[in-house]
Design a protein around this motif. Structure first.
Motif, PDB file in Angstrom:
ATOM      1  N   CYS A 117      -9.999  -8.970  16.200  1.00 15.81           N
ATOM      2  CA  CYS A 117      -8.919  -8.509  15.343  1.00 15.81           C
ATOM      3  C   CYS A 117      -9.393  -8.484  13.889  1.00 15.81           C
ATOM      4  N   ILE A 118      -9.033  -7.429  13.176  1.00 20.25           N
ATOM      5  CA  ILE A 118      -9.427  -7.279  11.775  1.00 20.25           C
ATOM      6  C   ILE A 118      -8.209  -6.864  10.953  1.00 20.25           C
ATOM      7  N   LEU A 119      -8.010  -7.532   9.819  1.00 18.34           N
ATOM      8  CA  LEU A 119      -6.934  -7.196   8.900  1.00 18.34           C
ATOM      9  C   LEU A 119      -7.486  -6.314   7.789  1.00 18.34           C
ATOM     10  N   PHE A 120      -6.851  -5.161   7.560  1.00 15.69           N
ATOM     11  CA  PHE A 120      -7.286  -4.231   6.524  1.00 15.69           C
ATOM     12  C   PHE A 120      -6.264  -4.183   5.390  1.00 15.69           C
ATOM     13  N   VAL A 121      -6.775  -4.225   4.169  1.00 19.98           N
ATOM     14  CA  VAL A 121      -5.945  -4.054   2.980  1.00 19.98           C
ATOM     15  C   VAL A 121      -6.485  -2.827   2.238  1.00 19.98           C
ATOM     16  N   LEU A 122      -5.637  -1.810   2.086  1.00 24.88           N
ATOM     17  CA  LEU A 122      -6.059  -0.583   1.424  1.00 24.88           C
ATOM     18  C   LEU A 122      -5.268  -0.405   0.130  1.00 24.88           C
ATOM     19  N   THR A 123      -5.988  -0.129  -0.946  1.00 19.13           N
ATOM     20  CA  THR A 123      -5.362   0.081  -2.249  1.00 19.13           C
ATOM     21  C   THR A 123      -5.855   1.396  -2.833  1.00 19.13           C
ATOM     22  N   PRO A 124      -5.066   2.017  -3.726  1.00 23.33           N
ATOM     23  CA  PRO A 124      -5.545   3.240  -4.376  1.00 23.33           C
ATOM     24  C   PRO A 124      -6.839   2.985  -5.125  1.00 23.33           C
ATOM     25  N   SER A 125      -7.734   3.936  -5.054  1.00 17.99           N
ATOM     26  CA  SER A 125      -9.038   3.777  -5.693  1.00 17.99           C
ATOM     27  C   SER A 125      -8.911   3.780  -7.207  1.00 17.99           C
ATOM     28  N   LEU A 126      -9.707   2.942  -7.859  1.00 18.53           N
ATOM     29  CA  LEU A 126      -9.746   2.886  -9.325  1.00 18.53           C
ATOM     30  C   LEU A 126     -10.882   3.721  -9.879  1.00 18.53           C
ATOM     31  N   ILE A 127     -11.678   4.302  -8.989  1.00 20.03           N
ATOM     32  CA  ILE A 127     -12.807   5.103  -9.443  1.00 20.03           C
ATOM     33  C   ILE A 127     -12.740   6.506  -8.857  1.00 20.03           C
ATOM     34  N   ASP A 132       6.877   2.438   5.582  1.00 22.57           N
ATOM     35  CA  ASP A 132       7.258   3.217   4.411  1.00 22.57           C
ATOM     36  C   ASP A 132       8.418   2.624   3.639  1.00 22.57           C
ATOM     37  N   PHE A 133       9.389   2.010   4.363  1.00 22.17           N
ATOM     38  CA  PHE A 133      10.576   1.525   3.663  1.00 22.17           C
ATOM     39  C   PHE A 133      10.267   0.396   2.692  1.00 22.17           C
ATOM     40  N   MET A 134       9.110  -0.226   2.828  1.00 19.11           N
ATOM     41  CA  MET A 134       8.748  -1.310   1.921  1.00 19.11           C
ATOM     42  C   MET A 134       8.339  -0.799   0.537  1.00 19.11           C
ATOM     43  N   ASN A 135       7.947   0.480   0.467  1.00 21.45           N
ATOM     44  CA  ASN A 135       7.521   1.057  -0.807  1.00 21.45           C
ATOM     45  C   ASN A 135       6.423   0.236  -1.477  1.00 21.45           C
ATOM     46  N   ALA A 136       5.513  -0.290  -0.670  1.00 19.23           N
ATOM     47  CA  ALA A 136       4.435  -1.130  -1.205  1.00 19.23           C
ATOM     48  C   ALA A 136       3.341  -0.270  -1.820  1.00 19.23           C
ATOM     49  N   ASN A 137       2.644  -0.836  -2.793  1.00 15.94           N
ATOM     50  CA  ASN A 137       1.532  -0.132  -3.427  1.00 15.94           C
ATOM     51  C   ASN A 137       0.228  -0.312  -2.672  1.00 15.94           C
ATOM     52  N   ILE A 138       0.256  -1.150  -1.647  1.00 14.87           N
ATOM     53  CA  ILE A 138      -0.917  -1.361  -0.813  1.00 14.87           C
ATOM     54  C   ILE A 138      -0.530  -1.119   0.636  1.00 14.87           C
ATOM     55  N   GLU A 139      -1.523  -0.876   1.468  1.00 12.93           N
ATOM     56  CA  GLU A 139      -1.306  -0.715   2.902  1.00 12.93           C
ATOM     57  C   GLU A 139      -1.981  -1.874   3.625  1.00 12.93           C
ATOM     58  N   LEU A 140      -1.281  -2.448   4.587  1.00 13.65           N
ATOM     59  CA  LEU A 140      -1.851  -3.494   5.427  1.00 13.65           C
ATOM     60  C   LEU A 140      -1.856  -2.997   6.870  1.00 13.65           C
TER      61      LEU A 140
END
Length: 203
Positions: free
Chosen positions: A193-203, A117-125
């Motif tokens: 191992c799998i890396l996930f990148v989650l971003t807010p939906s655009l739709i 949370d402290f990173m305040n990133a717009n994406i989740e890894l």
């Protein structure tokens, strides 16, 4: 109005530690995006050309009223002028400090949260370790408000999308749009191992 004023005071209280060079670079970037010269911007904002020039060079300590005039002239919220004025320490997440998230079966799957949370990133890894002969869920999972990209970091894994199974190898990427039912299955004898990148939906 009270909230807006509180936000203004919050950002302006950073004045003592503010990096005026970053502030100046931000103002200059916004001004150039508007296609205005310093003189044009001065006329439009009501601020002298010399003060704007000093601000953009990081040589001025602008008052709150001046910063408000700048943000109004640029048509951006006041806080955006301070976006680049960040604590660089907040850009680092040490592996030993990261939290882990478990889902359903703690023995088979664990997510390592790479963006606290402290990173305040717009994406989740998230980095997922999936044990041998295990799946992410017994049924299916879907996101209603996020889009997901998964990168296979281990040897191999299967992904089910809307009931259709696909085989993936190391380096393969799968995009998972919102509301698509999915799960990952490890049919091999080794952990993957799998890396996930989650971003807010655009739709």
């Amino acid at each position: 109005m009270l909230v807006q004023n509180a936000e203004k005071r919050h950002y302006f209280r950073k004045d003592r530690n503010m990096n005026y060079h970053r502030l100046g670079q931000t103002v200059m970037s916004y001004r150039k995006k508007q296609g205005m010269t310093i003189r044009e911007f001065a006329n439009y904002s009501g601020i002298s050309t010399s003060l704007i020039s000093q601000i953009e060079r990081g040589q001025a300590n602008p008052s709150l009223s001046v910063l408000e005039l700048i943000s109004q002239a640029l048509n951006v919220p006041l806080y955006t002028l301070f976006i680049n004025d960040i604590d660089t320490k907040s850009l680092i997440s040490k592996k030993r400090d990261r939290k882990k998230v478990y889902r359903e079966n703690n023995d088979h799957i664990v997510y390592d949260v790479l963006t606290p949370d402290f990173m305040n990133a717009n994406i989740e890894l998230l980095m997922m370790d999936l044990n041998a002969h295990a799946s992410t869920t017994e049924g299916y999972y879907s996101h209603t408000d996020k889009e997901e990209i998964a990168v296979v970091m281990g040897k191999e894994v299967y992904v089910e999308l809307e009931g259709v199974e696909y085989f993936l190898e190391e380096g393969d990427v799968v995009r998972i749009p919102p509301n698509v039912k999915h799960r990952f299955i490890n049919k091999g004898a080794e952990e993957t191992c799998i890396l996930f990148v989650l971003t807010p939906s655009l739709i």
